[in-house]
Write a protein that holds these residues in place. Sequence first.
Motif, PDB file in Angstrom:
ATOM      1  N   ASN A 148      53.365  40.050  37.497  1.00 51.86           N
ATOM      2  CA  ASN A 148      53.454  38.920  36.576  1.00 51.86           C
ATOM      3  C   ASN A 148      52.070  38.609  36.016  1.00 51.86           C
ATOM      4  N   ALA A 149      52.053  37.797  34.985  1.00 50.13           N
ATOM      5  CA  ALA A 149      50.812  37.535  34.260  1.00 50.13           C
ATOM      6  C   ALA A 149      49.775  36.807  35.098  1.00 50.13           C
ATOM      7  N   LEU A 150      50.197  36.089  36.153  1.00 47.79           N
ATOM      8  CA  LEU A 150      49.230  35.384  36.987  1.00 47.79           C
ATOM      9  C   LEU A 150      48.384  36.345  37.804  1.00 47.79           C
ATOM     10  N   ARG A 151      48.920  37.532  38.032  1.00 46.29           N
ATOM     11  CA  ARG A 151      48.203  38.454  38.896  1.00 46.29           C
ATOM     12  C   ARG A 151      47.580  39.623  38.165  1.00 46.29           C
ATOM     13  N   ARG A 152      48.327  40.258  37.284  1.00 47.61           N
ATOM     14  CA  ARG A 152      47.823  41.500  36.710  1.00 47.61           C
ATOM     15  C   ARG A 152      46.732  41.223  35.669  1.00 47.61           C
ATOM     16  N   PRO A 153      45.775  42.137  35.556  1.00 45.22           N
ATOM     17  CA  PRO A 153      44.727  41.980  34.541  1.00 45.22           C
ATOM     18  C   PRO A 153      45.309  42.126  33.134  1.00 45.22           C
ATOM     19  N   SER A 154      44.538  41.772  32.173  1.00 45.12           N
ATOM     20  CA  SER A 154      44.977  41.904  30.791  1.00 45.12           C
ATOM     21  C   SER A 154      45.125  43.372  30.426  1.00 45.12           C
ATOM     22  N   ALA A 155      45.827  43.607  29.312  1.00 41.13           N
ATOM     23  CA  ALA A 155      46.016  44.984  28.865  1.00 41.13           C
ATOM     24  C   ALA A 155      44.684  45.665  28.586  1.00 41.13           C
ATOM     25  N   ALA A 156      43.719  44.904  28.045  1.00 43.99           N
ATOM     26  CA  ALA A 156      42.407  45.479  27.745  1.00 43.99           C
ATOM     27  C   ALA A 156      41.692  45.881  29.033  1.00 43.99           C
ATOM     28  N   THR A 157      41.817  45.031  30.053  1.00 44.67           N
ATOM     29  CA  THR A 157      41.179  45.351  31.330  1.00 44.67           C
ATOM     30  C   THR A 157      41.834  46.562  31.977  1.00 44.67           C
ATOM     31  N   GLN A 158      43.162  46.614  31.893  1.00 47.66           N
ATOM     32  CA  GLN A 158      43.860  47.766  32.443  1.00 47.66           C
ATOM     33  C   GLN A 158      43.426  49.048  31.750  1.00 47.66           C
ATOM     34  N   SER A 159      43.314  48.985  30.456  1.00 48.55           N
ATOM     35  CA  SER A 159      42.893  50.159  29.697  1.00 48.55           C
ATOM     36  C   SER A 159      41.486  50.577  30.097  1.00 48.55           C
ATOM     37  N   ALA A 160      40.589  49.589  30.297  1.00 50.26           N
ATOM     38  CA  ALA A 160      39.224  49.900  30.708  1.00 50.26           C
ATOM     39  C   ALA A 160      39.189  50.519  32.100  1.00 50.26           C
ATOM     40  N   MET A 161      40.168  50.173  32.932  1.00 47.60           N
ATOM     41  CA  MET A 161      40.256  50.736  34.272  1.00 47.60           C
ATOM     42  C   MET A 161      40.908  52.112  34.261  1.00 47.60           C
ATOM     43  N   GLY A 162      41.421  52.536  33.124  1.00 46.05           N
ATOM     44  CA  GLY A 162      42.077  53.824  33.016  1.00 46.05           C
ATOM     45  C   GLY A 162      43.530  53.792  33.420  1.00 46.05           C
ATOM     46  N   ILE A 163      44.123  52.602  33.464  1.00 45.23           N
ATOM     47  CA  ILE A 163      45.516  52.447  33.865  1.00 45.23           C
ATOM     48  C   ILE A 163      46.272  51.773  32.733  1.00 45.23           C
ATOM     49  N   SER A 164      47.240  52.465  32.213  1.00 45.68           N
ATOM     50  CA  SER A 164      48.067  51.893  31.153  1.00 45.68           C
ATOM     51  C   SER A 164      49.375  52.673  31.124  1.00 45.68           C
ATOM     52  N   GLY A 165      50.320  52.178  30.414  1.00 42.87           N
ATOM     53  CA  GLY A 165      51.597  52.858  30.329  1.00 42.87           C
ATOM     54  C   GLY A 165      52.694  52.096  31.042  1.00 42.87           C
ATOM     55  N   ALA A 166      53.827  52.780  31.255  1.00 41.58           N
ATOM     56  CA  ALA A 166      55.027  52.116  31.763  1.00 41.58           C
ATOM     57  C   ALA A 166      54.840  51.572  33.173  1.00 41.58           C
ATOM     58  N   TYR A 167      54.003  52.210  33.987  1.00 39.03           N
ATOM     59  CA  TYR A 167      53.877  51.805  35.388  1.00 39.03           C
ATOM     60  C   TYR A 167      52.614  50.994  35.652  1.00 39.03           C
ATOM     61  N   SER A 168      51.906  50.601  34.632  1.00 37.54           N
ATOM     62  CA  SER A 168      50.610  49.971  34.856  1.00 37.54           C
ATOM     63  C   SER A 168      50.728  48.573  35.462  1.00 37.54           C
ATOM     64  N   ASN A 169      51.815  47.872  35.186  1.00 37.34           N
ATOM     65  CA  ASN A 169      51.913  46.486  35.636  1.00 37.34           C
ATOM     66  C   ASN A 169      52.230  46.339  37.113  1.00 37.34           C
ATOM     67  N   ASP A 170      52.751  47.375  37.751  1.00 32.86           N
ATOM     68  CA  ASP A 170      53.120  47.219  39.153  1.00 32.86           C
ATOM     69  C   ASP A 170      52.114  47.853  40.096  1.00 32.86           C
ATOM     70  N   PHE A 171      50.902  48.103  39.612  1.00 32.02           N
ATOM     71  CA  PHE A 171      49.853  48.567  40.515  1.00 32.02           C
ATOM     72  C   PHE A 171      49.443  47.425  41.445  1.00 32.02           C
ATOM     73  N   ALA A 172      48.838  47.797  42.557  1.00 33.47           N
ATOM     74  CA  ALA A 172      48.419  46.800  43.536  1.00 33.47           C
ATOM     75  C   ALA A 172      47.064  46.230  43.132  1.00 33.47           C
ATOM     76  N   TYR A 173      47.080  45.364  42.138  1.00 34.30           N
ATOM     77  CA  TYR A 173      45.844  44.786  41.630  1.00 34.30           C
ATOM     78  C   TYR A 173      45.329  43.677  42.533  1.00 34.30           C
ATOM     79  N   TYR A 174      44.034  43.608  42.680  1.00 30.48           N
ATOM     80  CA  TYR A 174      43.361  42.477  43.321  1.00 30.48           C
ATOM     81  C   TYR A 174      42.043  42.289  42.578  1.00 30.48           C
ATOM     82  N   SER A 175      41.340  41.235  42.866  1.00 34.49           N
ATOM     83  CA  SER A 175      40.072  41.003  42.171  1.00 34.49           C
ATOM     84  C   SER A 175      39.138  40.176  43.051  1.00 34.49           C
TER      85      SER A 175
END
Length: 552
Positions: free
Chosen positions: A244-271
Motif C-alpha cells: 500500500n502507499a503508506l509503505r512502498r516507495p514512490s514509483a520514481a524511487t522504485q525505478s532508481a532502485m532498479g525495481i519496477s514492473g508488475a511485481y514491484s509493489n509487493d517487494f519487502a520494502y523497509y527504510s
Amino acid sequence: MIRRRLKGAALDDEGVGIIFVLLISVMVMIMLGTATAALIAQIKPAGATVSNGQAMAAAEAGIDDAAGWLNTNCGSPDGLTCDVPPTVGQQVTKTLGAGSHESFTWTVIAFVVGKLRVSSTGRALGPPVSGVQPVLKSVTLVGDITATPSFTNFQYYTKYETFPSDFVNSFYAPRSIQITSAGAATNSSLNGPGTIQWNGTCTYVDAGTTPTCDPNHSTNICEDLYFPNSSGGLGRSTDSAWNNALRRPSAATQSAMGISGAYSNDFAYYSENGTFTPTSGSSVSETHNDTCDSTFEPNMVMNGPIYSQDAYLIDRGQDTGNSKNSMPIFNDYAYSMWNGVSNGAQQAPGVNGGYDRAYPNTDGQISTTQNPMPIYTTNKLSLPANGAAAKSLATCTYTGPTRVLIKQNIAYVTSPGTPTNPAPAGPSYCYASTGAFANATDGGVVDAQVPISSTLIYVQNPTSGSPTVATPSNPVFNLSATTPFPGPVVTNGLAGTWDASAYSSTAVCPSPANPPLRRSFDCETGTGTPREDMYAKIMAAVNSQLGLYAAL
C-alpha cells in the motif's frame, strides 16, 4: 418349682442364642460364596478388557512402525520416491516387550509415491489370573501414512525468502558517514561535503516499546511470508498489510532502485531515516529505502533438493536470452508451500510450471529438467525462529568451535571447548568421546556419535573467558591420540656403519634392505637387476636436454 422354672427359662434363652449364631454364620457363608462366585465370574471379563487395551496399543505401535519404515525407505525430501518401494501384501510382524504376550502385524494394503495405507493388527494375551487364562484379543486399525521429510535432506532450506530482520538491523545500525566532496554523493540533495547521520533500521514492536520506529517502514516485513498463513502472518503481498502507499516507495524511487514492473509493489520494502549536515548550509532529512527479498540469481547452481515455505523470487538475467548461464540452475527438485494465491486471487503458474515470483523485467525462468518447478507441498518444516528458542529445545549443547560430520543418520561431533566435567544437560552420547581419544580432565568432546533422527544440536558461543585467538601454545582443537610416532631414522655422518662400497652399478642391492647401508644412489633409484649406473644415465639425459636448448 419356681427355681426350676427360672432355671429352665435360662436354659431356653441359651438355646436361642446358639441358634442366632448359627443363622448369622450361615448367612455370612452364603454372602461370601455369592461374592466369590461373582468375583470369579468377573476375572475373565476383566482380563479380556486389559487384553483388549493392550491389543489396541499394539495395533497403534504397528502404525507407528509402518510410519518409521516409510520414512526410512522413502528418504527423498518430500517422500515422493522410495529406495525400496513397498509391495501390496507385504507384512511385518514384531513382538513387543521381553515376553510374547503382545505383538503386531502390519500389512500393506495400497501404496502410491510417498503415501502408504496399512492394516495393523495388534494381539495381546495377558498372564493367567488365579488360574484363569484371558482370551486372546486382537484389534485391527487401518491408517494412511505420509512420509515426513527432514530439513537435513535439503541442500537449501529456509522459511522466508528474505534476509532476517536482525541481520538487516545490525547491518544498517545507527552510523555516521563522511561525504568528502560533492562528487562523492550520489544523491544530488546531499550537496557535499558533509556528514550523514543514519538512525538505523528498526523492528516495530509497539508505540511504547519502539516509539521512534515507523511501523509502515519497519523490518517486520522481513519476517513474514509472501502469502497469508495460518500462523498469523499477514503476507507481504497483501494490499491491506504491506502493498500500500503508506509503505512502498514512490514509483520514481522504485525505478532508481532498479525495481519496477508488475511485481514491484509487493517487494519487502523497509527504510531508515537520517540527516545530512553539510560543512556549510542547512541540514536536510534523508531516507534510505531498501528491500530484504532474497533472490535466486543467474548462474546460481543448486545441485541438491531445496525447500522453502515462502515464494521463490527468480531473477533470470535481463535481456540475456534463454541461455543456461543467464538463469539460476536447479539440478534437483524445489519445493514451496505457496499455492499461487495472493491477495485472495489465484495467480497463473510461472514459466517453470509452478508458482514463483519473477524478478521485475524478467520472466523468472530457471534452467531445469523438472516440471513443474517449484513443486507445491503441504509439508511444513519449521526450525526455531532464533538461537534462544533453539537452545531451550536442544538435545545436545556444545560450546565454541564445533565440527559436525554427518554420515547417514549419525553426527560425529568434535567440540574441544565443550565442558564434560560436568557436562551440559542431555543424553550421555552427546558428550562421550569415541575411538582412540579420551576426554581431557577439563572437558572436550571428540567424535561423539549423536543420532540425528531425534536430536537437536545447539552450538553456543564461548564465554568471555574463553580464548578468542588460537596460538600454538593455546590451540582451539587440542586433541590427543594413541597412535605412536614413527621411530627415529638413522642419520648420516662420518662416523657410521654405512658403507657405500657395498653397492655398485653391477651389484645386487641387499635383501632384506639394510638401513645403515641405504646410501647408494644406484641402488635406491635404479630399476634393473643388477642396478645400472644411475649417475651416468642422469648426466647423459641432462646433457642431452641442455644440448637441445643450446641449439635454439
